[in-house]
Write a protein that holds these residues in place. Structure first.
Motif, PDB file in Angstrom:
ATOM      1  N   VAL A 109      59.366  82.358   4.453  1.00 30.13           N
ATOM      2  CA  VAL A 109      58.058  82.117   5.056  1.00 30.13           C
ATOM      3  C   VAL A 109      56.925  82.837   4.320  1.00 30.13           C
ATOM      4  O   VAL A 109      55.845  82.260   4.137  1.00 30.13           O
ATOM      5  N   ASP A 110      57.122  84.056   3.876  1.00 31.62           N
ATOM      6  CA  ASP A 110      56.037  84.780   3.215  1.00 31.62           C
ATOM      7  C   ASP A 110      55.599  84.104   1.924  1.00 31.62           C
ATOM      8  O   ASP A 110      54.396  83.950   1.669  1.00 31.62           O
ATOM      9  N   ARG A 111      56.566  83.683   1.119  1.00 36.60           N
ATOM     10  CA  ARG A 111      56.214  82.997  -0.135  1.00 36.60           C
ATOM     11  C   ARG A 111      55.560  81.648   0.125  1.00 36.60           C
ATOM     12  O   ARG A 111      54.611  81.265  -0.564  1.00 36.60           O
ATOM     13  N   LEU A 112      56.061  80.925   1.126  1.00 41.83           N
ATOM     14  CA  LEU A 112      55.448  79.635   1.462  1.00 41.83           C
ATOM     15  C   LEU A 112      54.026  79.805   1.977  1.00 41.83           C
ATOM     16  O   LEU A 112      53.129  79.029   1.625  1.00 41.83           O
ATOM     17  N   MET A 113      53.806  80.817   2.817  1.00 49.76           N
ATOM     18  CA  MET A 113      52.459  81.074   3.339  1.00 49.76           C
ATOM     19  C   MET A 113      51.507  81.425   2.191  1.00 49.76           C
ATOM     20  O   MET A 113      50.385  80.925   2.143  1.00 49.76           O
ATOM     21  N   ALA A 114      51.953  82.261   1.280  1.00 51.18           N
ATOM     22  CA  ALA A 114      51.104  82.649   0.147  1.00 51.18           C
ATOM     23  C   ALA A 114      50.788  81.440  -0.729  1.00 51.18           C
ATOM     24  O   ALA A 114      49.644  81.250  -1.156  1.00 51.18           O
ATOM     25  N   HIS A 115      51.788  80.628  -0.992  1.00 49.38           N
ATOM     26  CA  HIS A 115      51.582  79.439  -1.815  1.00 49.38           C
ATOM     27  C   HIS A 115      50.615  78.471  -1.131  1.00 49.38           C
ATOM     28  O   HIS A 115      49.675  77.969  -1.761  1.00 49.38           O
ATOM     29  N   ALA A 116      50.832  78.222   0.150  1.00 54.43           N
ATOM     30  CA  ALA A 116      49.954  77.304   0.888  1.00 54.43           C
ATOM     31  C   ALA A 116      48.531  77.852   0.970  1.00 54.43           C
ATOM     32  O   ALA A 116      47.563  77.091   0.866  1.00 54.43           O
ATOM     33  N   ALA A 117      48.397  79.154   1.122  1.00 57.47           N
ATOM     34  CA  ALA A 117      47.061  79.756   1.200  1.00 57.47           C
ATOM     35  C   ALA A 117      46.308  79.602  -0.116  1.00 57.47           C
ATOM     36  O   ALA A 117      45.090  79.375  -0.119  1.00 57.47           O
ATOM     37  N   ARG A 118      47.014  79.702  -1.231  1.00 56.70           N
ATOM     38  CA  ARG A 118      46.358  79.516  -2.540  1.00 56.70           C
ATOM     39  C   ARG A 118      45.928  78.079  -2.759  1.00 56.70           C
ATOM     40  O   ARG A 118      44.943  77.819  -3.434  1.00 56.70           O
ATOM     41  N   ARG A 119      46.637  77.128  -2.195  1.00 61.70           N
ATOM     42  CA  ARG A 119      46.371  75.711  -2.431  1.00 61.70           C
ATOM     43  C   ARG A 119      45.436  75.073  -1.398  1.00 61.70           C
ATOM     44  O   ARG A 119      44.870  74.025  -1.648  1.00 61.70           O
ATOM     45  N   SER A 120      45.303  75.702  -0.250  1.00 60.23           N
ATOM     46  CA  SER A 120      44.565  75.091   0.848  1.00 60.23           C
ATOM     47  C   SER A 120      43.078  75.423   0.782  1.00 60.23           C
ATOM     48  O   SER A 120      42.688  76.539   0.463  1.00 60.23           O
ATOM     49  N   LEU A 121      42.262  74.447   1.102  1.00 62.51           N
ATOM     50  CA  LEU A 121      40.825  74.675   1.184  1.00 62.51           C
ATOM     51  C   LEU A 121      40.437  75.266   2.538  1.00 62.51           C
ATOM     52  O   LEU A 121      39.404  75.916   2.658  1.00 62.51           O
ATOM     53  N   ARG A 122      41.285  75.013   3.541  1.00 58.12           N
ATOM     54  CA  ARG A 122      40.977  75.498   4.895  1.00 58.12           C
ATOM     55  C   ARG A 122      42.099  76.419   5.359  1.00 58.12           C
ATOM     56  O   ARG A 122      43.246  75.987   5.488  1.00 58.12           O
ATOM     57  N   PRO A 123      41.789  77.680   5.643  1.00 62.88           N
ATOM     58  CA  PRO A 123      42.830  78.638   6.069  1.00 62.88           C
ATOM     59  C   PRO A 123      43.594  78.179   7.303  1.00 62.88           C
ATOM     60  O   PRO A 123      44.786  78.479   7.448  1.00 62.88           O
ATOM     61  N   GLU A 124      42.947  77.435   8.183  1.00 61.11           N
ATOM     62  CA  GLU A 124      43.632  76.999   9.409  1.00 61.11           C
ATOM     63  C   GLU A 124      44.729  75.970   9.124  1.00 61.11           C
ATOM     64  O   GLU A 124      45.555  75.688  10.000  1.00 61.11           O
ATOM     65  N   ASP A 125      44.766  75.415   7.922  1.00 64.32           N
ATOM     66  CA  ASP A 125      45.801  74.443   7.565  1.00 64.32           C
ATOM     67  C   ASP A 125      47.097  75.083   7.083  1.00 64.32           C
ATOM     68  O   ASP A 125      48.136  74.423   7.035  1.00 64.32           O
ATOM     69  N   VAL A 126      47.058  76.359   6.738  1.00 65.85           N
ATOM     70  CA  VAL A 126      48.210  77.023   6.121  1.00 65.85           C
ATOM     71  C   VAL A 126      49.440  76.987   7.034  1.00 65.85           C
ATOM     72  O   VAL A 126      50.525  76.591   6.605  1.00 65.85           O
ATOM     73  N   ALA A 127      49.301  77.381   8.277  1.00 67.34           N
ATOM     74  CA  ALA A 127      50.446  77.402   9.196  1.00 67.34           C
ATOM     75  C   ALA A 127      51.009  76.004   9.398  1.00 67.34           C
ATOM     76  O   ALA A 127      52.233  75.828   9.480  1.00 67.34           O
ATOM     77  N   ASP A 128      50.129  75.001   9.461  1.00 70.96           N
ATOM     78  CA  ASP A 128      50.596  73.615   9.628  1.00 70.96           C
ATOM     79  C   ASP A 128      51.413  73.154   8.429  1.00 70.96           C
ATOM     80  O   ASP A 128      52.435  72.487   8.575  1.00 70.96           O
ATOM     81  N   VAL A 129      50.954  73.515   7.236  1.00 67.43           N
ATOM     82  CA  VAL A 129      51.673  73.130   6.014  1.00 67.43           C
ATOM     83  C   VAL A 129      53.051  73.773   5.987  1.00 67.43           C
ATOM     84  O   VAL A 129      54.051  73.115   5.673  1.00 67.43           O
ATOM     85  N   VAL A 130      53.126  75.046   6.331  1.00 64.72           N
ATOM     86  CA  VAL A 130      54.413  75.746   6.322  1.00 64.72           C
ATOM     87  C   VAL A 130      55.353  75.170   7.376  1.00 64.72           C
ATOM     88  O   VAL A 130      56.526  74.908   7.106  1.00 64.72           O
ATOM     89  N   ALA A 131      54.838  74.912   8.576  1.00 63.63           N
ATOM     90  CA  ALA A 131      55.671  74.328   9.630  1.00 63.63           C
ATOM     91  C   ALA A 131      56.180  72.944   9.222  1.00 63.63           C
ATOM     92  O   ALA A 131      57.368  72.646   9.408  1.00 63.63           O
ATOM     93  N   THR A 132      55.317  72.152   8.654  1.00 63.50           N
ATOM     94  CA  THR A 132      55.718  70.816   8.203  1.00 63.50           C
ATOM     95  C   THR A 132      56.768  70.895   7.114  1.00 63.50           C
ATOM     96  O   THR A 132      57.717  70.102   7.087  1.00 63.50           O
TER      97      THR A 132
END
Length: 75
Positions: free
Chosen positions: A45-68
């Motif tokens: 989860v930590d690596r996925l969250m970091a990766h999604a945070a670097r790629r996402s324009l909106r911080p609120e999308d990060v958790a959704d991307v990781v869950a998906t």
């Protein structure tokens, strides 16, 4: 790597095994064993969250991307 405790019912007794499992082993167990899913999630989860945070324009999308991502992996 974390140690996963697997509990199996043996009649009235429980067998508890300690094992370090590969991602493939955890994935095979995750559909039926919540502890395996938790171990797989915590491992990545930590690596996925970091990766999604670097790629996402909106911080609120990060958790959704990781869950998906985890839902897709389990399917």
């Amino acid at each position: 790597m974390e140690v996963l405790l697997l509990r199996r019912a043996l009649g009235k007794r429980m067998l508890v095994m300690k094992a370090t499992l590969s991602d493939g082993d955890l994935l095979g167990l995750a559909r039926h064993d919540p502890a395996a899913l938790e171990a797989l999630y915590r491992r990545h989860v930590d690596r996925l969250m970091a990766h999604a945070a670097r790629r996402s324009l909106r911080p609120e999308d990060v958790a959704d991307v990781v869950a998906t991502t985890f839902v897709v992996v389990l399917e």
